[in-house]
Each structure stands twice: as structure tokens, then as C-alpha cells.
Design a protein around this motif. Sequence first.
Motif, short mmCIF file in Angstrom:
data_model
loop_
_atom_site.label_atom_id
_atom_site.label_comp_id
_atom_site.label_asym_id
_atom_site.label_seq_id
_atom_site.Cartn_x
_atom_site.Cartn_y
_atom_site.Cartn_z
N UNK A 117 42.93 45.57 44.37
CA UNK A 117 44.31 45.27 43.98
C UNK A 117 44.40 44.27 42.84
N UNK A 118 43.34 43.50 42.65
CA UNK A 118 43.31 42.57 41.52
C UNK A 118 43.49 43.30 40.20
N UNK A 119 43.11 44.59 40.18
CA UNK A 119 43.18 45.37 38.94
C UNK A 119 44.35 46.36 38.95
N UNK A 120 45.20 46.29 39.97
CA UNK A 120 46.30 47.24 40.05
C UNK A 120 47.50 46.69 39.29
N UNK A 159 37.07 45.61 54.82
CA UNK A 159 38.29 46.28 54.37
C UNK A 159 39.14 45.33 53.54
N UNK A 160 39.32 44.10 54.06
CA UNK A 160 40.15 43.13 53.34
C UNK A 160 39.53 42.78 51.99
N UNK A 161 38.22 42.71 51.97
CA UNK A 161 37.54 42.39 50.71
C UNK A 161 37.69 43.54 49.71
N UNK A 162 37.56 44.78 50.22
CA UNK A 162 37.74 45.95 49.34
C UNK A 162 39.14 45.94 48.75
N UNK A 163 40.13 45.70 49.61
CA UNK A 163 41.52 45.67 49.14
C UNK A 163 41.72 44.62 48.05
N UNK A 164 41.26 43.40 48.32
CA UNK A 164 41.53 42.34 47.35
C UNK A 164 40.81 42.60 46.03
N UNK A 172 48.49 42.60 50.69
CA UNK A 172 48.05 42.60 49.29
C UNK A 172 48.96 43.40 48.37
N UNK A 173 49.52 44.51 48.88
CA UNK A 173 50.39 45.33 48.03
C UNK A 173 51.67 44.56 47.67
N UNK A 174 52.24 43.87 48.66
CA UNK A 174 53.43 43.05 48.39
C UNK A 174 53.07 41.89 47.47
N UNK A 175 51.86 41.41 47.60
CA UNK A 175 51.39 40.32 46.75
C UNK A 175 51.30 40.71 45.29
N UNK A 176 51.23 42.00 45.02
CA UNK A 176 51.21 42.46 43.62
C UNK A 176 52.61 42.51 43.05
N UNK A 235 45.82 41.90 36.22
CA UNK A 235 46.26 43.29 36.16
C UNK A 235 47.31 43.53 35.10
N UNK A 236 47.73 44.78 35.04
CA UNK A 236 48.70 45.18 34.03
C UNK A 236 50.09 44.74 34.46
N UNK A 237 50.90 44.42 33.49
CA UNK A 237 52.31 44.15 33.79
C UNK A 237 53.11 45.30 33.21
N UNK A 238 54.13 45.74 33.92
CA UNK A 238 54.94 46.84 33.45
C UNK A 238 55.78 46.38 32.29
N UNK A 239 55.77 47.17 31.24
CA UNK A 239 56.56 46.80 30.07
C UNK A 239 57.91 47.51 30.12
N UNK A 240 58.62 47.35 31.23
CA UNK A 240 59.93 48.00 31.36
C UNK A 240 60.96 47.20 30.60
#
Lengths: 114, 228
Positions: free
Chosen positions: B214-217, B206-211, B83-87, B22-27
Amino acid sequence: MKLLVLVAFVFVMSGCSRNLYDWGGYNDHLYDYYSDPSTADAFLISLEKHLAKIESAQGTPAPGLYAEVGTLYLQKGDEYQATQFYQKEHDAWPESRYFMATLIKSLNKRKDTE
Amino acid sequence: MKDKINVLVFVFALLSTGLGSGLAWAAEGEEANEPSVGGDTATLSTTETLTPAAPTSILIAPVVNHSVDVDAPNIVLSTLPIPMAGRGYYVFPVNTTKIVLEQEGFYEAEVVHQQDPTALAALFGADAILYVVINRWEAQYIVLSTRVTVDFSYRLVSKAGEELWQANQILSYEPNQQNSNGAAGLIASLIVSAVENTSPRYLSLTEKANSTVFRRSPTGPYYVRGKR
């Protein structure tokens, strides 16, 4: 060459298996609790036990877990324990401070007016 | 030449862990894995441009439900924090959030989703809000088997009201058909499909949809590649 690929693969895979936080089955317990609210006590006990384990190992608690324990205590009417756990969340996670401070303040206010 | 190929293979193997991270924030001024306690005030020179501060905390709003299953939103909600915390973000406790919103008079997820994101984020001190909508959550009985389908929409919106990321995921599960001959085989299949408990199937979809999604978030400050 095959050995090099294998070594690289093992190197890569060993990193993938580790979790960022130990959630102690939080999602399963939350699912059970939403499916059957009478499991609230079991949810509380399991979360609290898990967090005590993390504390003794001096690990990082997963985001929000302390606060969830606080809320479960609050729903049982134990405002003291709720405040304690909201404070723990506050201290563990800077991002939670505004929210936790708000909750603690309102609980303290309630206590003062009793 | 052979040595060069060896090096290339090794580098490729290492890089493959980066795919889908996924993208990393360029802050500016932010280091990975360090909690940020709040912005530093600084005077900008005329050559610097202000990049919006990358979010470090995410409020997961109660899930909107367009299906007929009243249990669906809470089931989905229970799958989102990890998964959200995992990002790499601090994630606000979902059960506490739900209860506090109810105390504020917000009993319906739809109403929460309609609130001004700036006001909603300010209630909690959150940098961004994750909105999830269940478009479909259904089991279709097709003669001898059951097809379970889930369809979710995800949106990440900053406290300034800017949409940071959005995704949609549809997944279905249908057990493989056994080619059984005769009436006994048919009856067995009917019984299996009639008694199958679809709950675990919904959860795993649901868990599969999330993962997948979120891989691309975008990732946050606590993100560690290879960890979830």
C-alpha cells in the motif's frame, strides 16, 4: 550540523507515529469474530464503546465503524438500533450515504410490512 | 559552503517523508483532506481536458482464496480496511459488505470478483473496488523448522472498469536455525516446530505484505503524509 539533522529527524518522526483514525482495535476484534463467531456480542460492545468515546471527544469516527455496529445489531434482530447506527454512518461519511440510505430504506420497508 | 550543506541535509530529511507516499491524484478542484460530496457540474471550455474523477471511496470485495486454509480469506479481509483507509479513502465496512453480498446471493468471493465492476460498485455507491487474491498461504515443514509463506495479488479497479493499480507480494518467514549439538538439541527443535502456532505468523506476514504494497498505491482525498 549534527544538531540540525537530529532536529529534522525528530520533526519527521513525530509525524509518523500518529494514526489517521483511532480504530479502537477494530481489526483485532474483527479477526477474533471471524475466528469465533460466538464473540459477536463482545465485538459489538467494544465497537460501540469505542465510538461513544470518539463522540464525546468530538473526533472523527473511522470509516465504516458505525455501519459495522449497525450490522451486528441487525444480526441480533435489533432493527431499531441497526437503523440508528446506519444513520450515524450516513451522517458522518458522505461517501456512505447511498449505501446507508439503501439499507435504512429496506429496514423501514420491512418495518411497515410487519 | 557549510551552510549550504546544512540546508540540503534539512531539506533531504523533510523530503524523505515523501518517499514511498505513492501517487497523488491530479484531479481538478480537489483539495487534500476535504471530503468531496460529489462532482460539480461545470461547462468545459475547449482548452480544458476532462480528467477522470479520482476515487474517494473504495469497496473491499471478499477475498478470493487459492489456498487450502478456509480461514485465510476472512483473516486477510480483517487486515485490509485500516491500511486502505490510511491511504486516504472512505472504505466501506467489510463485514457489512460481506453480509449484504451474501443476502444478494453472492456467497463465493470468486463469483463476486467475476461480476461487472460497474454493477458491483453501483450496488454500494463506490468509486472503486479493491480485489485481493490469496495465491499462497502455507506452512512448509522443513525437517526441523516451519516456513510460513503468503502470496497475495491486489487490484484496484474503478467503477468504470479501469484498472487503477495492481501489485503482488510474496513473503516468507522461517525462524533462525539454532546450531545445537547432539540428540537433545535435535529433539528440542522438532518439538518447537511441531507445537509452533503459525496463526500469529500468518497475520503478521499479511500485515507486512499489506503495508509494503500500500505504500506504493495511489492516495485518496483524506490522505495525510506521515499518518496511516
